[in-house]
Scaffold this active site. Structure first.
Site, PDB file in Angstrom:
ATOM      1  CB  THR A  18       0.559  -4.436 -10.564  1.00  0.00           C
ATOM      2  OG1 THR A  18       1.103  -3.315  -9.655  1.00  0.00           O
ATOM      3  CG2 THR A  18       0.575  -3.357 -11.660  1.00  0.00           C
ATOM      4  CB  SER A  65       0.378  -9.418  -3.463  1.00  0.00           C
ATOM      5  OG  SER A  65       1.547  -9.455  -3.917  1.00  0.00           O
ATOM      6  CB  THR A  98       5.034  -8.333  -8.153  1.00  0.00           C
ATOM      7  OG1 THR A  98       4.493  -6.696  -7.864  1.00  0.00           O
ATOM      8  CG2 THR A  98       4.375  -8.186  -9.744  1.00  0.00           C
ATOM      9  CG  ASP A  99       4.009  -5.765  -3.046  1.00  0.00           C
ATOM     10  OD1 ASP A  99       4.738  -5.190  -4.460  1.00  0.00           O
ATOM     11  OD2 ASP A  99       3.886  -4.510  -2.537  1.00  0.00           O
TER      12      ASP A  99
HETATM   13  N1  DAS Z   1       0.565  -4.155  -4.801  1.00  0.00           N
HETATM   14  C1  DAS Z   1       1.249  -4.825  -5.691  1.00  0.00           C
HETATM   15  C2  DAS Z   1       1.198  -6.103  -5.108  1.00  0.00           C
HETATM   16  O1  DAS Z   1      -0.669  -6.427  -4.718  1.00  0.00           O
HETATM   17  C3  DAS Z   1       1.739  -3.905  -6.703  1.00  0.00           C
HETATM   18  C4  DAS Z   1       2.419  -5.508  -8.090  1.00  0.00           C
HETATM   19  O2  DAS Z   1       0.617  -6.121  -8.276  1.00  0.00           O
HETATM   20  O3  DAS Z   1       3.144  -4.800  -8.336  1.00  0.00           O
HETATM   21  O4  DAS Z   1       1.826  -6.535  -4.747  1.00  0.00           O
END
Ligand code: DAS
Length: 334
Positions: A18, A65, A98-99
């Site tokens: 993100t 991620s 973030t995932d």
């Molecule tokens: N698609 C998710 C990730 O890449 C979103 C994020 O980054 O928050 O983890």
């Protein structure tokens, strides 16, 4: 790198997420395209960073991620380790979705052999959104990586003015900015652009661990089975057929295992597959021989590791001695 200006010399590695996302409008805080901005573009949007550090960028991946696999962990870890060995690199910042940011950070925390700061950072809102957390999170990550105070503290995660140890931090919300939390609180804050540390991680990390990313060429497959009411043994039995080396059982409560699953998990041991009891609650500890007779079943208790962190630790532990005693020790040491 070029002539030393006296500022910290950092490498900023982009991997997507993100923080590299873009929405159709400023109100798209939760629905947007991920992993579209290059790391140079992200840094260009943050001119204040150049006052803090001399920053070189590298685009290692451009993926969400949720798509990180063990090959990504190994490639990232080896690249960061190589950079940290250089005299002209004082620290590394990694932008990350973030995932699974907490998993990657924990993997680095356990395998890097350097006291130089490594900071993993993401964002819950893309830079195109109103009140995006991306620019300030990244600025703070750079400030922390450039700080002498961050040395020797293991891999750190920066979000919402807070500095977390990679060991403890967990993503706890699908869309809110205060998604990253540590059960025992952050190690510190960043206030007015200055990191302030208040406590340290007690468990071993980086230079004190038994694993070095340089010596890891492969990671064994470890799966997670999530427990629920009305639990059957179907998930465990299906996983056993995949050839996993260990199953982390995300148990209910304090590591309880439904009677309907016990036989399948005991079968796992008879097939040399380790069984790790963790908890799906997201907090507290799973105590050996408390809810289940681990000694009798030759199972393991995850202590306070959430299931996805228990998986990272189990994969690493299985690269060395594979007996249950050594694995159990790992959960109590790291
Ligand atoms: N698609 C998710 C990730 O890449 C979103 C994020 O980054 O928050 O983890």
């Amino acid at each position: 790198m070029t002539a030393h200006t006296g500022k910290a010399r950092l490498v900023l590695i982009g991997t997507g997420g993100t923080i590299a996302g873009r929405g159709g409008s400023a109100v798209n805080t939760s629905a947007y395209d991920c992993s579209v901005l290059g790391i140079d573009e992200i840094l260009t949007g943050l001119p204040a960073a150049a006052e803090i550090a001399d920053i070189r960028t590298e685009q290692l991946f451009q993926i969400g991620s949720e798509n990180f696999g063990t090959a990504h962990l190994l490639q990232l870890g080896k690249r960061v380790a190589a950079l940290l060995q250089r005299d002209d690199v004082d620290g590394v910042v990694i932008t990350h979705g973030t995932d699974t940011l907490d998993e990657t950070a924990y993997f680095l925390h356990l395998t890097l052999k350097s006291a130089k700061p490594v900071v993993v950072v993401g964002a819950m809102r893309p830079p195109s959104a109103l009140s995006s957390d991306g620019p300030l999170n990244l600025y703070h990550a750079i400030v922390v990586a450039a700080s002498r105070d961050a040395h020797g503290k293991g891999t750190l995660v920066v979000a919402n003015d807070e500095i977390h140890t990679a060991r403890d931090v967990v993503k706890t919300n699908t869309f809110k900015q205060e998604a990253f939390r540590s059960p025992y609180g952050p190690l510190g804050y960043i206030v007015e652009g200055v990191p302030r540390f208040y406590r340290l991680a007690a468990r071993r990390h980086t230079v004190q661990t038994e694993w070095s990313i340089a010596e890891i060429h492969d990671l064994p497959e470890v799966g997670i089975v999530y427990a629920h009411g009305g639990m059957t043994d179907h998930g465990v039995r299906a996983m056993l057929d995949t050839g996993v080396r260990a199953i982390v059982y995300a148990a209910t409560g304090n590591g309880n295992v439904a009677a309907s699953v016990v036989a399948a998990l005991r079968d796992a041991r008879s097939r040399a597959v380790h069984v790790v009891r963790a908890s799906r609650t997201g907090g507290g500890v799973v105590i050996r021989n408390a809810a289940q007779p681990d000694d009798r079943y030759d199972w393991l208790a995850a202590d306070d590791h959430v299931p996805h962190k228990a998986r990272i630790l189990t994969m690493l532990a299985l690269t060395g001695a594979c007996d249950a005693d050594a694995l159990q020790r790992a959960f109590l040491t790291y």
